[in-house]
Design a protein around this motif. Sequence first.
Motif, PDB file in Angstrom:
ATOM      1  N   LEU A 133       0.976  -1.392   0.051  1.00  8.79           N
ATOM      2  CA  LEU A 133      -0.027  -0.057   0.069  1.00  8.79           C
ATOM      3  C   LEU A 133       1.068   1.346   0.012  1.00  8.79           C
ATOM      4  O   LEU A 133       0.249   2.143  -0.510  1.00  8.79           O
ATOM      5  N   TYR A 134       2.020   1.277   0.992  1.00  7.59           N
ATOM      6  CA  TYR A 134       2.699   2.383   0.888  1.00  7.59           C
ATOM      7  C   TYR A 134       4.085   2.520   0.509  1.00  7.59           C
ATOM      8  O   TYR A 134       4.843   3.462   0.609  1.00  7.59           O
ATOM      9  N   GLY A 135       4.517   1.374  -0.253  1.00  6.76           N
ATOM     10  CA  GLY A 135       5.831   1.242  -0.787  1.00  6.76           C
ATOM     11  C   GLY A 135       6.838   0.917  -0.061  1.00  6.76           C
ATOM     12  O   GLY A 135       7.950   0.631  -0.545  1.00  6.76           O
ATOM     13  N   ALA A 136       6.411   0.834   1.322  1.00  4.48           N
ATOM     14  CA  ALA A 136       7.551   0.023   2.276  1.00  4.48           C
ATOM     15  C   ALA A 136       6.715  -0.207   3.543  1.00  4.48           C
ATOM     16  O   ALA A 136       5.611   0.097   3.825  1.00  4.48           O
ATOM     17  N   PRO A 137       7.471  -1.197   4.253  1.00  7.57           N
ATOM     18  CA  PRO A 137       6.753  -1.746   5.661  1.00  7.57           C
ATOM     19  C   PRO A 137       6.409  -0.730   6.562  1.00  7.57           C
ATOM     20  O   PRO A 137       7.344   0.305   6.739  1.00  7.57           O
ATOM     21  N   ARG A 138       5.314  -0.583   7.044  1.00 10.58           N
ATOM     22  CA  ARG A 138       4.884   0.318   8.119  1.00 10.58           C
ATOM     23  C   ARG A 138       4.351  -0.165   9.427  1.00 10.58           C
ATOM     24  O   ARG A 138       3.580   0.230  10.092  1.00 10.58           O
ATOM     25  N   PHE A 139       4.692  -1.462   9.795  1.00 10.67           N
ATOM     26  CA  PHE A 139       4.317  -2.265  10.810  1.00 10.67           C
ATOM     27  C   PHE A 139       4.591  -1.483  12.165  1.00 10.67           C
ATOM     28  O   PHE A 139       3.500  -1.441  13.245  1.00 10.67           O
ATOM     29  N   ALA A 140       5.600  -0.950  12.297  1.00  5.04           N
ATOM     30  CA  ALA A 140       5.993  -0.240  13.521  1.00  5.04           C
ATOM     31  C   ALA A 140       5.189   0.937  13.743  1.00  5.04           C
ATOM     32  O   ALA A 140       4.504   1.033  14.940  1.00  5.04           O
ATOM     33  N   GLU A 141       4.727   1.560  12.597  1.00  4.19           N
ATOM     34  CA  GLU A 141       3.820   2.646  12.803  1.00  4.19           C
ATOM     35  C   GLU A 141       2.483   2.326  13.207  1.00  4.19           C
ATOM     36  O   GLU A 141       1.744   2.840  13.918  1.00  4.19           O
ATOM     37  N   LEU A 142       2.066   1.186  12.348  1.00  5.22           N
ATOM     38  CA  LEU A 142       0.582   0.662  12.708  1.00  5.22           C
ATOM     39  C   LEU A 142       0.796   0.329  14.250  1.00  5.22           C
ATOM     40  O   LEU A 142      -0.398   0.471  14.763  1.00  5.22           O
ATOM     41  N   LEU A 143       1.627  -0.419  14.785  1.00  3.71           N
ATOM     42  CA  LEU A 143       1.558  -0.611  16.247  1.00  3.71           C
ATOM     43  C   LEU A 143       1.568   0.498  17.153  1.00  3.71           C
ATOM     44  O   LEU A 143       0.362   0.761  18.076  1.00  3.71           O
ATOM     45  N   ARG A 144       2.118   1.596  16.524  1.00  2.00           N
ATOM     46  CA  ARG A 144       1.930   2.839  17.497  1.00  2.00           C
ATOM     47  C   ARG A 144       0.487   3.526  17.203  1.00  2.00           C
ATOM     48  O   ARG A 144      -0.254   4.106  18.350  1.00  2.00           O
ATOM     49  N   GLU A 145      -0.215   3.428  16.078  1.00  2.57           N
ATOM     50  CA  GLU A 145      -1.381   3.912  15.886  1.00  2.57           C
ATOM     51  C   GLU A 145      -2.355   3.203  16.685  1.00  2.57           C
ATOM     52  O   GLU A 145      -3.297   3.673  17.264  1.00  2.57           O
ATOM     53  N   VAL A 146      -2.191   1.844  16.602  1.00  2.00           N
ATOM     54  CA  VAL A 146      -3.260   0.845  17.426  1.00  2.00           C
ATOM     55  C   VAL A 146      -3.062   1.301  18.942  1.00  2.00           C
ATOM     56  O   VAL A 146      -4.085   1.188  19.512  1.00  2.00           O
ATOM     57  N   ALA A 147      -1.711   1.339  19.415  1.00  2.00           N
ATOM     58  CA  ALA A 147      -1.640   1.743  20.845  1.00  2.00           C
ATOM     59  C   ALA A 147      -2.237   2.944  21.206  1.00  2.00           C
ATOM     60  O   ALA A 147      -2.727   3.065  22.197  1.00  2.00           O
ATOM     61  N   ALA A 148      -2.257   3.961  20.276  1.00  2.00           N
ATOM     62  CA  ALA A 148      -2.565   5.389  20.563  1.00  2.00           C
ATOM     63  C   ALA A 148      -4.372   5.196  20.722  1.00  2.00           C
ATOM     64  O   ALA A 148      -4.902   6.154  21.272  1.00  2.00           O
ATOM     65  N   THR A 149      -4.948   4.076  20.404  1.00  2.00           N
ATOM     66  CA  THR A 149      -6.468   3.925  20.579  1.00  2.00           C
ATOM     67  C   THR A 149      -6.840   3.753  22.143  1.00  2.00           C
ATOM     68  O   THR A 149      -7.916   3.966  22.558  1.00  2.00           O
ATOM     69  N   GLY A 150      -5.673   3.424  22.805  1.00  2.00           N
ATOM     70  CA  GLY A 150      -5.931   3.049  24.225  1.00  2.00           C
ATOM     71  C   GLY A 150      -6.444   1.586  24.445  1.00  2.00           C
ATOM     72  O   GLY A 150      -6.412   1.434  25.768  1.00  2.00           O
ATOM     73  N   VAL A 151      -6.355   0.992  23.466  1.00  2.00           N
ATOM     74  CA  VAL A 151      -6.605  -0.478  23.799  1.00  2.00           C
ATOM     75  C   VAL A 151      -5.593  -1.328  24.798  1.00  2.00           C
ATOM     76  O   VAL A 151      -4.248  -0.869  24.510  1.00  2.00           O
TER      77      VAL A 151
END
Length: 441
Positions: free
Chosen positions: A208-226
């Motif tokens: 989707l983004y041309g490069a892996p972004r899993f670390a960023e995804l982890l940060r975004e999911v953590a920001a939800t407060g789950v």
Amino acid sequence: MTTFQVRTFGCQMNKHDSERIAGMLAERGMTVAPEGDIADVIVFNTCCVRENADERLYGQVSSLTGVRRERGTIIAVGGCIGQRDGEQLLRTLPMIDVVFGTHNLARLPELIDAAADSPRPVVEVEDPSDADFTADLPSRREHPWHAWVPVTVGCNNFCTYCIVPYVRGRERSRSMEDVVAEVHALMADGVVEVTLLGQNVNSYGRDLYGAPRFAELLREVAATGVPRIRFTTSHPKDLSTATIAAMAELPAVCRHLHLPLQSGSDRILKAMNRRYTQADYLALVAQLYEAMPDLALSTDLIVGFPGETEEDFEETMLAATAAHYDAAFTFIYSPRAGTPAASMAEQIAKEVVQPRFDRLVSLVQSSALAKNVPLVGTVQRVLFEGASKRDGAVLMGRTAGNKVVHVRSHAALAGTFADVRIDDAQTWFLLGTLISGTGDA
Ligand code: SF4
């Protein structure tokens, strides 16, 4: 048709798909068949990664021939075996009413309706390369507090023993916004733990983004407060320093990593097309333990891959010793039709493999116990799942490291967090005493 049963074989991706199958059928007004009853619709959600899944399917479907004839029960078979075999399944199991592929899940209710009105079986298997990511289906979760959240489907790696890229197709990622929106909705519905799912989550976003972004995804999911985030599976070649840093920094991300090694021999790793060496893997493990000394590490190991010599196996023992695993899924290699390894020369005889396998299992057991013993006397945050299946007076839960904890208590703590003092350590579980229970993370 008013009742249904879903029988699931295989991995977490299949468990998640089964929750979606149950959700779609429940949305149609159907209910789960009571324990012991024969359902009006029985759905087999299958896996073809392990050989015994084929045997189980054949055994279980064959045994339903009588009830199908007498009660008109509809038998549907999907998942990886449905995708791989399609119409051919009907040659060996003509009593099947519906065959559906891994990418035809959303159409299952219509296919069941069509089969009910048709004297002939209904088959719908889409080419996985043509399929879109279907995430927005209703789901009936096994536990109200836990949800599987797919972030990628398919795989580009083509390990030579694995059928997944052929039945699940090439890797496709779901947008970050979509994943985050789902996690918010799940939290509003009472979910306190999510498991991000993909065949190789570490390459999330590359398409989707041309490069892996899993670390960023982890940060975004953590920001939800789950409160708790798990993820699986990680391919060692794609586990990045950024992901390790995100794991170490984010309290919600569990200190547990499943990092399949498969073999410790460079020669066998090459034949498996794994694209890392033992040294690469152990360097990664060292980096992980440095960043997170309390990390629980688990793995998958295959014994008896074609051509594996005694020396190759010793390399696996060496690597497994050095990695200090908390748990490992150990498998004796069995050829999967359609994969390159199935036609490799030098398939290894069972009598050669079995002693190797037994030695590896015993090594993993010692390693698991050695990782559990230092936890005695510590206080662990445990998410409780309910009463133990063996003893109703024992509560079962899991630490962030995914270790099973047993506590003697009748407290109604399913789906809530509590602190537990660990009193004793066994190979596969810990025993403890409840010291608080607040329901917060
Ligand atoms: S990474 Fe390898 S073992 Fe895992 S799903 Fe992809 S091909 Fe199969």
